[in-house]
Design a protein around this motif. Sequence first.
Motif, PDB file in Angstrom:
ATOM      1  N   VAL A 145      -7.507   3.576  -6.194  1.00 57.91           N
ATOM      2  CA  VAL A 145      -8.149   3.751  -5.259  1.00 57.91           C
ATOM      3  C   VAL A 145      -8.268   3.855  -3.540  1.00 57.91           C
ATOM      4  N   ALA A 146      -8.067   2.736  -3.347  1.00 56.92           N
ATOM      5  CA  ALA A 146      -7.569   2.667  -1.710  1.00 56.92           C
ATOM      6  C   ALA A 146      -7.098   3.527  -1.067  1.00 56.92           C
ATOM      7  N   ALA A 147      -5.510   3.547  -2.233  1.00 60.63           N
ATOM      8  CA  ALA A 147      -4.626   4.547  -1.526  1.00 60.63           C
ATOM      9  C   ALA A 147      -5.119   5.890  -1.499  1.00 60.63           C
ATOM     10  N   ALA A 148      -6.203   5.794  -2.724  1.00 58.36           N
ATOM     11  CA  ALA A 148      -6.490   7.875  -2.693  1.00 58.36           C
ATOM     12  C   ALA A 148      -7.201   8.047  -1.824  1.00 58.36           C
ATOM     13  N   LYS A 149      -7.911   7.573  -1.160  1.00 52.79           N
ATOM     14  CA  LYS A 149      -8.975   6.971  -0.086  1.00 52.79           C
ATOM     15  C   LYS A 149      -7.706   7.592   1.494  1.00 52.79           C
ATOM     16  N   ARG A 150      -6.760   6.770   1.096  1.00 55.78           N
ATOM     17  CA  ARG A 150      -6.183   7.295   2.586  1.00 55.78           C
ATOM     18  C   ARG A 150      -5.249   7.953   2.686  1.00 55.78           C
ATOM     19  N   VAL A 151      -5.205   8.850   1.385  1.00 57.11           N
ATOM     20  CA  VAL A 151      -4.600  10.124   1.034  1.00 57.11           C
ATOM     21  C   VAL A 151      -5.363  10.996   1.786  1.00 57.11           C
ATOM     22  N   VAL A 152      -6.268  11.152   1.389  1.00 58.03           N
ATOM     23  CA  VAL A 152      -7.261  12.317   1.556  1.00 58.03           C
ATOM     24  C   VAL A 152      -8.366  12.393   2.809  1.00 58.03           C
ATOM     25  N   ASN A 153      -8.208  11.038   3.792  1.00 55.82           N
ATOM     26  CA  ASN A 153      -8.340  10.433   4.527  1.00 55.82           C
ATOM     27  C   ASN A 153      -8.773  11.322   5.752  1.00 55.82           C
TER      28      ASN A 153
ATOM     29  N   MET B  84       0.638  -1.310   0.150  1.00 54.78           N
ATOM     30  CA  MET B  84      -0.167  -0.280  -0.101  1.00 54.78           C
ATOM     31  C   MET B  84       1.351   1.128  -0.178  1.00 54.78           C
ATOM     32  N   GLY B  85       2.020   1.008   0.617  1.00 49.50           N
ATOM     33  CA  GLY B  85       2.984   2.258   0.427  1.00 49.50           C
ATOM     34  C   GLY B  85       2.920   2.677  -0.539  1.00 49.50           C
ATOM     35  N   THR B  86       3.924   1.722  -1.513  1.00 54.47           N
ATOM     36  CA  THR B  86       3.933   1.775  -2.875  1.00 54.47           C
ATOM     37  C   THR B  86       2.965   2.535  -3.825  1.00 54.47           C
ATOM     38  N   ALA B  87       1.193   2.085  -3.501  1.00 55.17           N
ATOM     39  CA  ALA B  87       0.381   2.849  -4.332  1.00 55.17           C
ATOM     40  C   ALA B  87      -0.034   3.904  -3.829  1.00 55.17           C
ATOM     41  N   VAL B  88       0.516   4.625  -2.391  1.00 56.85           N
ATOM     42  CA  VAL B  88      -0.297   5.771  -1.489  1.00 56.85           C
ATOM     43  C   VAL B  88       0.939   6.828  -3.155  1.00 56.85           C
ATOM     44  N   ASP B  89       2.255   6.441  -2.132  1.00 53.57           N
ATOM     45  CA  ASP B  89       3.798   7.778  -3.372  1.00 53.57           C
ATOM     46  C   ASP B  89       3.868   7.671  -4.768  1.00 53.57           C
ATOM     47  N   ARG B  90       2.187   6.394  -5.355  1.00 59.22           N
ATOM     48  CA  ARG B  90       1.793   6.993  -6.798  1.00 59.22           C
ATOM     49  C   ARG B  90       0.758   7.447  -7.193  1.00 59.22           C
ATOM     50  N   VAL B  91       0.271   7.885  -6.193  1.00 60.01           N
ATOM     51  CA  VAL B  91      -1.542   8.199  -6.204  1.00 60.01           C
ATOM     52  C   VAL B  91      -1.347   9.801  -5.633  1.00 60.01           C
ATOM     53  N   ARG B  92      -0.705   9.574  -4.291  1.00 58.81           N
ATOM     54  CA  ARG B  92      -0.519  11.254  -4.290  1.00 58.81           C
ATOM     55  C   ARG B  92      -0.933  12.440  -4.946  1.00 58.81           C
ATOM     56  N   PRO B  93       0.859  12.044  -5.790  1.00 61.05           N
ATOM     57  CA  PRO B  93       0.695  13.271  -7.216  1.00 61.05           C
ATOM     58  C   PRO B  93      -0.722  13.172  -7.937  1.00 61.05           C
ATOM     59  N   LEU B  94      -1.099  12.110  -7.564  1.00 63.85           N
ATOM     60  CA  LEU B  94      -2.192  12.940  -9.129  1.00 63.85           C
ATOM     61  C   LEU B  94      -3.663  13.105  -7.987  1.00 63.85           C
ATOM     62  N   VAL B  95      -3.807  13.279  -6.758  1.00 63.25           N
ATOM     63  CA  VAL B  95      -4.748  13.584  -5.762  1.00 63.25           C
ATOM     64  C   VAL B  95      -4.081  15.062  -5.148  1.00 63.25           C
ATOM     65  N   GLU B  96      -3.272  15.450  -5.328  1.00 62.94           N
ATOM     66  CA  GLU B  96      -2.505  16.521  -5.602  1.00 62.94           C
ATOM     67  C   GLU B  96      -3.022  17.862  -6.859  1.00 62.94           C
TER      68      GLU B  96
ATOM     69  N   ALA C   4     -18.329  11.543 -14.557  1.00 57.71           N
ATOM     70  CA  ALA C   4     -17.682  10.632 -15.479  1.00 57.71           C
ATOM     71  C   ALA C   4     -16.143  10.528 -15.263  1.00 57.71           C
ATOM     72  N   ILE C   5     -15.414  10.777 -13.801  1.00 54.18           N
ATOM     73  CA  ILE C   5     -14.289  10.822 -13.373  1.00 54.18           C
ATOM     74  C   ILE C   5     -14.367   9.413 -12.891  1.00 54.18           C
ATOM     75  N   GLY C   6     -13.055   8.793 -13.015  1.00 56.94           N
ATOM     76  CA  GLY C   6     -12.388   7.542 -12.619  1.00 56.94           C
ATOM     77  C   GLY C   6     -11.050   7.457 -11.339  1.00 56.94           C
ATOM     78  N   GLY C   7     -10.857   6.910 -10.719  1.00 55.93           N
ATOM     79  CA  GLY C   7      -9.583   6.140 -10.121  1.00 55.93           C
ATOM     80  C   GLY C   7      -9.447   7.102  -9.028  1.00 55.93           C
ATOM     81  N   ALA C   8      -8.015   7.311  -8.703  1.00 56.46           N
ATOM     82  CA  ALA C   8      -7.761   8.097  -7.159  1.00 56.46           C
ATOM     83  C   ALA C   8      -8.135   9.648  -8.158  1.00 56.46           C
ATOM     84  N   GLY C   9      -8.118  10.010  -9.319  1.00 55.89           N
ATOM     85  CA  GLY C   9      -8.784  11.416  -9.978  1.00 55.89           C
ATOM     86  C   GLY C   9      -9.832  11.552  -8.966  1.00 55.89           C
TER      87      GLY C   9
END
Length: 441
Positions: free
Chosen positions: A220-228, A27-39, A187-192
Amino acid sequence: MRTIDLRGQQLSRTDLLRLVPRAALDMGTAVDRVRPLVEAVRDRGEDALREQARDFDGVEGHALRVPAERIAASLETCPPEIRAALELLIEKLRRASAAQVPAEQLTRFGDGAVIRQRWQPIGRVGLYAPGGKAAYPSSVIMNAVAAQAAGVPELALASPAQVDNDGLPHEVVLWAAALAGVDEVYAIGGAGAIAAFAHGVESIGLAPVDKISGPGNVFVAAAKRVVNGVVGIDSEAGTTEILVIADESADPRFVAADLISQAEHDEAAASVLVTDSAELAERVRSEIERRAARTRHAERVATALAGPQSAVILVDDLATAARVSDAYGPEHLEIQTRDDEAVLARISDAGAIFVGGYTPVSLGDYLAGSNHVLPTGGTTRFASGLGAHTFLRPQQVIGYDRAALAEVEQPLLALADAEGLPAHGEAVSARFEAERAGEGA
């Protein structure tokens, strides 16, 4: 499927936690990948969402918000038998979800001292529906109906844009939204999508939500962790899991079919059989070989069943099987034994439990009336499945009159003094100063 043989061993819970099969997930790697997308969505809104739709969904130039009339019109293409099935699901789920809403409770500590316990719905919820390997109209309904039963006044739904549907979410997702009465769809998917829910996107009319719910992949789970913390989340649900406890009385055809049914979700899906019968285990293996090759997603199923997250676990008895299950904490637990209730009595940790040979997990996925959005990855030891309660916040409303406050003044002063917070006590005594000054005059 590999075999884990625990027979003849005295194993502690710690041992079992180490031995039960799990998917290799970082999950740590997934969080690192999605954090820039969320930001990026937080900082650049619609522009970032369009870039992500182009890169991940292969869609450009589409409307990010689906017009309400297009949602309603989607039902024109819904086959009658599917519409009837979705309406049956909604009807059953509304009844089951309503039963999860607690009644207001009063606790009285004598005359004039009351605590009222009430449950307030969350104001605005963002629902996510995946759209990758499969579309999930049932998940749309599971989330929407539970939130509606709780009384949530505003619901927004996001699901990935589809190349073959003019950049709209999958048609079956729109059918479910229309039937559930959700008319704010993106019509929006994934971390976005998770980022858009958390931070809002003003240019498309998407206001931030208070809580995000719905299943998705690891990103998606990693993005939830980022915005939690910015918003609430239901859970960090991972890929699906099924654990079947079975003895020699179980029908190997049923067990094999159920293990395969969950393996078709994803290559990382977990299918686990725990049994005290080596003979049943072999019969189930034979059935899996026969059935798996014939199913539509045979390659996906084969990968999932061969993965480290799937296994046949041999134990000495059903009491040990229950201990193994609790250590695993399955999302879906099936019990197919000679005495199902005796096994059930030993179970504590599971998302949903399916008792008997004629209660397959797929019944719960669709039409049992239960909710299929459930905790995964062993989190059942502290988390529960989604329901109306997911969207409710308990609040205590306290009401004391003058006499009731006077009755507790002295013990309250003692506690305030013990904690070194005298002003707390003075806030109580201040309410009686005028009267006491008059008494001393």
